[in-house]
Design an enzyme around this catalytic site. Structure first.
Site, short mmCIF file in Angstrom:
data_model
loop_
_atom_site.label_atom_id
_atom_site.label_comp_id
_atom_site.label_asym_id
_atom_site.label_seq_id
_atom_site.Cartn_x
_atom_site.Cartn_y
_atom_site.Cartn_z
N SER A 6 42.20 33.88 40.48
CA SER A 6 40.78 33.58 40.72
C SER A 6 40.16 33.00 39.45
CB SER A 6 40.04 34.86 41.09
OG SER A 6 39.90 35.66 39.93
N LYS A 7 38.93 32.53 39.60
CA LYS A 7 38.32 31.93 38.42
C LYS A 7 38.00 33.00 37.38
CE LYS A 7 33.49 31.61 39.78
NZ LYS A 7 32.60 30.92 40.66
N ARG A 8 37.84 34.24 37.84
CA ARG A 8 37.62 35.33 36.89
C ARG A 8 38.85 35.58 36.03
NH1 ARG A 8 34.53 36.70 40.98
NH2 ARG A 8 36.30 37.49 42.14
N GLY A 32 40.77 33.39 34.82
CA GLY A 32 40.70 32.43 33.73
C GLY A 32 39.92 33.02 32.57
#
Ligand code: GLU
Length: 513
Positions: A266-268, A270
């Site tokens: 997920s972008k989290r 990253g």
């Protein structure tokens, strides 16, 4: 077997930045199209106005452009099957919803969102299972299955909002053959009566997606695994609309997993692990955060394409380095794995390093100038190219270059005094000075001649490289890390090398005393 021309589409919804998984989907579609002499189509699926994010469409196009995946048809390119943005096709969809209603494959549902929420709560409290608008409840609800035609007309005349829902047949099975997963089956009793036309007259993703794939003559739907669960409904829609003859073949790609496995990337992640998950920098309107992209992390687009191509696909041998042109030749949907692919940023850095090593210096230099516009103020192009040549094998990303190559750009560099103290031996003081003298007297001042002079010096003085070279390096660059010292001296040049050696003398003198 489907003999129609290969036409594939990448159909993102502009609801935010394009995630790296989306880039992979686009790449696989592109490779498949090019391999088969087909067309790669970009279609923007923006029917859900509530999730629309300003700038997202632009971002998607820029990202594809950066990686070098150019659509043959799309909102920018146009084409014979346009428009390619669903909001520009609005008027097209209702007639298919009407057709489905006429044939009894869909019905009007007048339940208000509040009614449904209340019903859902009661239902779930009582039965402890999640509520689905399906055959078990549809006959107790406010829809055209239960109301008389007159009642339905009256409600419509009174402008009571309604949606159109699919009528899912009971006790049936939907089977389709996925190119990656083989036979996939759905028990229709598990499928809900999905909304296909919303109260505002806009189609939902399901209807718009099927209608557009049909009208655009899409031959293969290659998309992420998260859409697999919708495919039962999609296959049914093809049947209900009488379009099975031209139903595309499906290929559902494996998920991209977190670096340590266990769950979708997920972008989290990253932010958590400090690596990019988006191709380009993205300012997220919902949280005001700026997410750095692969580009900003100094990753070359060719390296990113190579890296993501191998996330879930394998050539069946050990080869790892593939240009996009190579991939067009060897890619195959059959070689895509069913299980998720773990995202490993170190591997991305490794690919990037390989691309840096094998890039020609001039094109790398233009990248460096893009990233560091001030760098050309520091030195001539010729000098920069020579320095870059020395660092190509030593950097993983372009961003590392200015820091690592600092000794080439400043005469005011600092000395690693800890190392100097450790390496300097007072009993060798004269030897260091003699070596410096030898260097200063070298002519021509080139890597080979400097090296051979130093070699002669070492054998003449019966000493070793390890005794004198670290001191020479510390005097010239301040630090022990760096490329070949003789090559470094040649690039720095005789004059500056002499000055640097002179500048270091007081440090050694002080240690001697
Ligand atoms: N609009 C969908 C998405 O955002 C498309 C899924 C599909 O390819 O059918 O990914």
């Amino acid at each position: 077997m489907n003999k129609q021309k290969v036409r594939v589409r990448f159909a993102p919804s502009p609801t935010g930045a394009l995630h790296i998984g989306g880039v992979r989907t686009a790449l696989y579609n592109y490779l498949f199209a090019k391999q088969n002499g087909g067309n790669f189509i970009l279609r923007i699926e923006d029917t859900d106005q509530t999730r629309f994010v300003e700038g997202a469409e632009e971002y998607i196009k820029k990202s594809l452009d950066w990686i070098g995946i150019t659509p043959d048809e799309g909102p920018e390119q146009g084409g014979d099957y346009g428009p390619y943005r669903q909001s520009d096709r609005k008027s097209l969809y209702k007639k298919y919803a009407d057709q489905l209603v006429e044939k009894g494959h869909a019905y009007y549902a007048f339940d208000s969102p509040d009614d449904l929420t209340q019903l859902r709560e009661e239902y779930e409290k009582e039965r402890k299972i999640s509520f689905k608008y399906d055959a078990t409840v549809r006959y107790q609800l406010k829809n055209s299955l239960n109301l008389s035609p007159e009642e339905v007309s009256t409600l419509i005349e009174q402008e009571v909002p309604y949606v159109v829902r699919m009528f899912i047949p009971e006790d049936d099975e939907v089977i389709f053959s996925d190119l990656i997963r083989d036979d996939v089956r759905f028990d229709t009793n598990e499928l809900d009566d999905k909304v296909i036309l919303k109260a505002d007259g806009m189609p939902t993703y399901h209807l718009a997606n099927i209608v557009d794939d049909y009208l655009m003559e899409i031959s293969h739907v290659i998309r992420g695994e998260e859409w697999l669960s919708s495919t039962g409904h999609h296959v049914l829609l093809y049947k209900m609309l009488g379009w099975t003859e031209r139903m595309p073949q499906f290929a559902h790609l494996p998920l991209l997993l977190k670096p340590e496995g266990g769950g979708k990337l997920s972008k989290r992640d990253g932010a958590k692990f400090g690596f990019p998950v988006f191709p380009l920098q993205w300012e997220e309107p919902s949280d005001g955060n700026t997410y750095k992209g692969f580009r900003e992390a100094g990753i070359l687009p060719e390296a990113l394409a190579n890296f993501i191509a191998l996330l879930g696909w394998s050539p069946g041998n050990d080869q790892e380095i593939f240009s996009v042109e190579d991939l067009v030749k060897v890619f195959s949907l059959e070689q895509i794995s069913k299980s998720g692919a773990r995202f490993d940023y170190d591997k991305a850095l490794w690919f990037n390093q390989q691309y840096i090593i094998h890039s020609d210096t001039q094109s790398l230099l233009s990248y460096i100038e893009d990233y560091f516009p001030n760098i050309s103020g520091l030195a001539s192009k010729e000098y920069l190219s020579k320095v870059l040549e020395l660092y190509k094998e030593r950097i993983h990303t372009i961003l590392e270059f200015p820091d690592q190559a600092l000794p080439f750009f400043s005469e005011e560099f600092e000395y690693d005094t800890k190392q100097i103290k450790k390496r300097y031996k007072p009993e060798n003081h004269e030897l260091y000075l003699d070596l410096f003298e030898t260097i200063n007297n070298t002519d021509p001042f080139e890597q080979r001649s400097i090296k051979s002079n130093v070699e002669s010096f070492i054998s003449e003085k019966e000493t070793k490289f390890g005794v004198v070279l670290p001191i020479l390096r510390l005097a010239i660059a301040g630090i022990l890390q760096g490329p070949d010292l003789f090559a470094m001296m040649e690039v720095i040049g005789k004059e500056k090398t002499r000055k640097r050696l002179d500048r270091s003398l007081p440090i050694f003198q002080e240690l001697k005393n």
